[in-house]
Motif scaffolding. Structure first.
Motif, PDB file in Angstrom:
ATOM      1  N   PRO A 126      30.859  17.743  24.713  1.00 33.62           N
ATOM      2  CA  PRO A 126      30.392  18.880  24.387  1.00 33.62           C
ATOM      3  C   PRO A 126      29.061  19.203  24.951  1.00 33.62           C
ATOM      4  CG  PRO A 126      31.179  17.875  22.634  1.00 33.62           C
ATOM      5  CD  PRO A 126      31.276  16.745  23.574  1.00 33.62           C
ATOM      6  N   ILE A 127      28.456  20.212  25.536  1.00 35.49           N
ATOM      7  CA  ILE A 127      27.162  20.595  26.226  1.00 35.49           C
ATOM      8  C   ILE A 127      27.238  20.151  27.442  1.00 35.49           C
ATOM      9  CG2 ILE A 127      24.755  20.984  26.085  1.00 35.49           C
ATOM     10  CD1 ILE A 127      25.084  20.984  22.968  1.00 35.49           C
ATOM     11  N   PHE A 128      27.073  18.710  27.632  1.00 36.32           N
ATOM     12  CA  PHE A 128      27.057  18.282  29.085  1.00 36.32           C
ATOM     13  C   PHE A 128      28.460  18.437  29.884  1.00 36.32           C
ATOM     14  CE2 PHE A 128      27.915  14.871  31.884  1.00 36.32           C
ATOM     15  CZ  PHE A 128      26.664  14.665  32.390  1.00 36.32           C
ATOM     16  N   GLY A 129      29.371  18.266  29.454  1.00 31.70           N
ATOM     17  CA  GLY A 129      30.434  18.259  30.166  1.00 31.70           C
ATOM     18  C   GLY A 129      30.712  19.992  30.455  1.00 31.70           C
ATOM     19  N   TRP A 130      30.463  20.758  29.594  1.00 28.20           N
ATOM     20  CA  TRP A 130      30.812  22.397  29.805  1.00 28.20           C
ATOM     21  C   TRP A 130      29.770  22.701  30.705  1.00 28.20           C
ATOM     22  CZ3 TRP A 130      29.389  23.157  23.710  1.00 28.20           C
ATOM     23  CH2 TRP A 130      30.713  22.890  23.328  1.00 28.20           C
ATOM     24  N   MET A 131      28.442  22.104  30.852  1.00 28.72           N
ATOM     25  CA  MET A 131      27.454  22.602  31.829  1.00 28.72           C
ATOM     26  C   MET A 131      27.792  21.966  33.246  1.00 28.72           C
ATOM     27  SD  MET A 131      23.941  20.647  32.744  1.00 28.72           S
ATOM     28  CE  MET A 131      25.058  19.194  33.146  1.00 28.72           C
ATOM     29  N   SER A 132      28.386  20.853  33.015  1.00 32.03           N
ATOM     30  CA  SER A 132      28.754  20.136  34.653  1.00 32.03           C
ATOM     31  C   SER A 132      29.933  21.026  35.194  1.00 32.03           C
ATOM     32  CB  SER A 132      29.330  18.881  34.159  1.00 32.03           C
ATOM     33  OG  SER A 132      28.312  17.939  33.792  1.00 32.03           O
ATOM     34  N   LEU A 133      30.898  21.580  34.160  1.00 35.34           N
ATOM     35  CA  LEU A 133      32.057  22.080  34.896  1.00 35.34           C
ATOM     36  C   LEU A 133      31.403  23.610  35.392  1.00 35.34           C
ATOM     37  CD1 LEU A 133      34.920  21.713  32.393  1.00 35.34           C
ATOM     38  CD2 LEU A 133      34.470  21.202  34.822  1.00 35.34           C
ATOM     39  N   ALA A 134      30.537  24.500  34.628  1.00 37.43           N
ATOM     40  CA  ALA A 134      29.959  25.575  34.967  1.00 37.43           C
ATOM     41  C   ALA A 134      28.964  25.556  36.387  1.00 37.43           C
ATOM     42  CB  ALA A 134      29.112  26.101  33.895  1.00 37.43           C
ATOM     43  N   LEU A 135      28.457  24.205  36.169  1.00 41.51           N
ATOM     44  CA  LEU A 135      27.808  23.969  37.781  1.00 41.51           C
ATOM     45  C   LEU A 135      28.734  23.585  38.951  1.00 41.51           C
ATOM     46  CD1 LEU A 135      24.586  22.439  36.230  1.00 41.51           C
ATOM     47  CD2 LEU A 135      24.709  24.638  36.695  1.00 41.51           C
ATOM     48  N   GLY A 136      29.847  23.389  38.628  1.00 42.00           N
ATOM     49  CA  GLY A 136      30.621  23.183  39.899  1.00 42.00           C
ATOM     50  C   GLY A 136      30.893  21.706  40.167  1.00 42.00           C
ATOM     51  N   GLN A 137      30.415  20.817  39.382  1.00 42.74           N
ATOM     52  CA  GLN A 137      30.565  19.319  39.339  1.00 42.74           C
ATOM     53  C   GLN A 137      32.202  19.230  39.528  1.00 42.74           C
ATOM     54  OE1 GLN A 137      28.069  18.369  40.472  1.00 42.74           O
ATOM     55  NE2 GLN A 137      26.399  19.536  39.320  1.00 42.74           N
ATOM     56  N   VAL A 138      32.670  17.995  40.013  1.00 40.79           N
ATOM     57  CA  VAL A 138      33.996  17.943  40.286  1.00 40.79           C
ATOM     58  C   VAL A 138      34.570  16.847  39.228  1.00 40.79           C
ATOM     59  CG1 VAL A 138      35.844  17.051  41.878  1.00 40.79           C
ATOM     60  CG2 VAL A 138      33.856  18.435  42.698  1.00 40.79           C
ATOM     61  N   PRO A 139      35.508  16.958  38.369  1.00 39.53           N
ATOM     62  CA  PRO A 139      35.920  15.783  37.539  1.00 39.53           C
ATOM     63  C   PRO A 139      37.299  15.247  38.027  1.00 39.53           C
ATOM     64  CG  PRO A 139      36.950  17.909  36.762  1.00 39.53           C
ATOM     65  CD  PRO A 139      35.869  18.351  38.071  1.00 39.53           C
ATOM     66  N   ILE A 140      37.320  14.016  38.125  1.00 40.88           N
ATOM     67  CA  ILE A 140      38.500  13.329  38.588  1.00 40.88           C
ATOM     68  C   ILE A 140      39.170  12.513  37.426  1.00 40.88           C
ATOM     69  CG2 ILE A 140      37.902  13.448  40.975  1.00 40.88           C
ATOM     70  CD1 ILE A 140      37.307  10.441  40.805  1.00 40.88           C
ATOM     71  N   ASN A 141      40.528  12.218  37.333  1.00 42.37           N
ATOM     72  CA  ASN A 141      41.172  11.274  36.599  1.00 42.37           C
ATOM     73  C   ASN A 141      41.385  10.083  37.360  1.00 42.37           C
ATOM     74  OD1 ASN A 141      42.823   9.956  35.048  1.00 42.37           O
ATOM     75  ND2 ASN A 141      44.389  11.450  34.709  1.00 42.37           N
ATOM     76  N   ARG A 142      40.517   9.060  36.933  1.00 44.67           N
ATOM     77  CA  ARG A 142      40.440   7.693  37.437  1.00 44.67           C
ATOM     78  C   ARG A 142      41.811   6.786  37.134  1.00 44.67           C
ATOM     79  NH1 ARG A 142      34.552   5.112  37.045  1.00 44.67           N
ATOM     80  NH2 ARG A 142      35.334   4.544  35.148  1.00 44.67           N
ATOM     81  N   ARG A 159      19.579  20.178  49.693  1.00 41.74           N
ATOM     82  CA  ARG A 159      20.766  19.191  50.013  1.00 41.74           C
ATOM     83  C   ARG A 159      21.395  18.800  48.403  1.00 41.74           C
ATOM     84  NH1 ARG A 159      20.834  19.873  55.163  1.00 41.74           N
ATOM     85  NH2 ARG A 159      19.267  18.951  56.417  1.00 41.74           N
ATOM     86  N   ALA A 160      21.180  19.805  47.283  1.00 40.11           N
ATOM     87  CA  ALA A 160      21.788  19.499  46.120  1.00 40.11           C
ATOM     88  C   ALA A 160      23.317  19.174  46.120  1.00 40.11           C
ATOM     89  CB  ALA A 160      21.227  20.502  45.334  1.00 40.11           C
ATOM     90  N   PRO A 161      23.378  18.064  46.039  1.00 39.05           N
ATOM     91  CA  PRO A 161      25.127  17.487  45.933  1.00 39.05           C
ATOM     92  C   PRO A 161      25.548  18.216  44.702  1.00 39.05           C
ATOM     93  CG  PRO A 161      23.790  15.591  45.406  1.00 39.05           C
ATOM     94  CD  PRO A 161      22.847  16.743  45.539  1.00 39.05           C
ATOM     95  N   LYS A 162      27.098  18.164  44.870  1.00 41.03           N
ATOM     96  CA  LYS A 162      27.942  18.453  43.746  1.00 41.03           C
ATOM     97  C   LYS A 162      28.288  17.128  43.376  1.00 41.03           C
ATOM     98  CE  LYS A 162      27.488  22.983  43.175  1.00 41.03           C
ATOM     99  NZ  LYS A 162      26.497  23.434  42.087  1.00 41.03           N
ATOM    100  N   PHE A 163      28.142  16.467  42.218  1.00 47.47           N
ATOM    101  CA  PHE A 163      28.842  15.302  41.747  1.00 47.47           C
ATOM    102  C   PHE A 163      30.232  15.420  41.404  1.00 47.47           C
ATOM    103  CE2 PHE A 163      24.287  15.494  41.325  1.00 47.47           C
ATOM    104  CZ  PHE A 163      23.927  14.050  41.713  1.00 47.47           C
ATOM    105  N   VAL A 164      30.982  13.920  41.664  1.00 46.35           N
ATOM    106  CA  VAL A 164      32.301  13.716  41.407  1.00 46.35           C
ATOM    107  C   VAL A 164      32.077  12.974  40.240  1.00 46.35           C
ATOM    108  CG1 VAL A 164      34.307  12.777  41.979  1.00 46.35           C
ATOM    109  CG2 VAL A 164      33.064  13.971  43.698  1.00 46.35           C
ATOM    110  N   GLY A 165      32.743  13.214  39.207  1.00 49.96           N
ATOM    111  CA  GLY A 165      32.532  12.194  37.967  1.00 49.96           C
ATOM    112  C   GLY A 165      34.051  12.097  37.219  1.00 49.96           C
ATOM    113  N   LYS A 166      33.957  10.943  36.551  1.00 48.82           N
ATOM    114  CA  LYS A 166      35.122  10.970  35.712  1.00 48.82           C
ATOM    115  C   LYS A 166      35.645  12.048  34.759  1.00 48.82           C
ATOM    116  CE  LYS A 166      32.791   7.398  32.758  1.00 48.82           C
ATOM    117  NZ  LYS A 166      32.780   5.790  32.454  1.00 48.82           N
ATOM    118  N   LYS A 167      36.665  12.278  34.447  1.00 45.17           N
ATOM    119  CA  LYS A 167      37.058  13.497  33.756  1.00 45.17           C
ATOM    120  C   LYS A 167      36.830  13.369  31.931  1.00 45.17           C
ATOM    121  CE  LYS A 167      41.257  15.945  33.035  1.00 45.17           C
ATOM    122  NZ  LYS A 167      42.667  15.784  33.207  1.00 45.17           N
ATOM    123  N   VAL A 168      36.531  12.096  31.547  1.00 50.41           N
ATOM    124  CA  VAL A 168      36.338  11.864  30.410  1.00 50.41           C
ATOM    125  C   VAL A 168      34.692  12.595  30.174  1.00 50.41           C
ATOM    126  CG1 VAL A 168      37.582  10.366  29.595  1.00 50.41           C
ATOM    127  CG2 VAL A 168      35.329   9.716  30.459  1.00 50.41           C
TER     128      VAL A 168
END
Length: 182
Positions: free
Chosen positions: A136-152, A122-131
């Motif tokens: 570097p590295i963490f953000g790139w990995m998150s985007l590459a894994l399909g996590q969802v950025p939002i502008n709060r 049931r591995a979810p895709k996480f919604v996270g704040k755009k910043v």
């Protein structure tokens, strides 16, 4: 009269306990950063997912799902956290394929705990704040894994983006979306 009996006297941690806490923190940071770099390196494996799904490979057993779950377990182990699912959650939402998971984000370990509690399948895709996606590295990995950025900063746009992206993830990939309000 019961309240004073419930209070615990906190003792000052010993030097050994302080050293152990610092060691756990450093180990957790090292494992987290190492895992981000490793997952980023292995993100091309995500290209195999559309090929493996028609062959019957379920979510949770796809290559990146296995690596993400292993990473989450390692981070929690380094931090000294053990996850045990009890009650209704122990049945892993029996019969419900996916949904929106709302969780309390009281610690930076909470997404790892949620991922492990979901058990990979049931591995979810996480919604996270755009910043966070600009780190570097963490953000790139998150985007590459399909996590969802939002502008709060723009709540209407954030809700629309979250609704559209999470609905697409649920319908197209049979995955849950995880969001932490606040």
């Amino acid at each position: 009269e019961l309240r004073p009996k419930l209070r615990r006297q906190l003792s000052r941690p010993s030097l050994a306990a302080k050293v152990h806490m610092v060691w756990r923190l450093l180990l957790t940071l090292i494992v987290t950063i190492w895992g981000c770099m490793a997952l980023l390196l292995f993100t091309p494996l995500r290209l195999t997912h559309p090929l493996l799904r028609p062959l019957g490979v379920p979510n949770g057993l796809l290559p990146l799902d296995v690596l993400e779950l292993a990473w989450a377990h390692l981070v929690l182990r380094a931090a000294g956290v053990r996850v045990r699912v009890e009650g209704e959650g122990a049945g892993r939402w029996s019969g419900i394929p996916h949904g929106v998971i709302v969780y309390n984000h009281a610690s930076n370990l909470d997404p790892f705990i949620l991922f492990v509690a979901c058990g990979g399948h049931r591995a979810p895709k996480f919604v996270g704040k755009k910043v966070l996606f600009a780190v570097p590295i963490f953000g790139w990995m998150s985007l590459a894994l399909g996590q969802v950025p939002i502008n709060r900063g723009d709540p209407k746009k954030a809700i629309a983006t979250m609704t559209e992206r999470v609905a697409a993830i649920m319908s197209r990939w049979s995955r849950s979306g995880a969001v932490s309000p606040g």
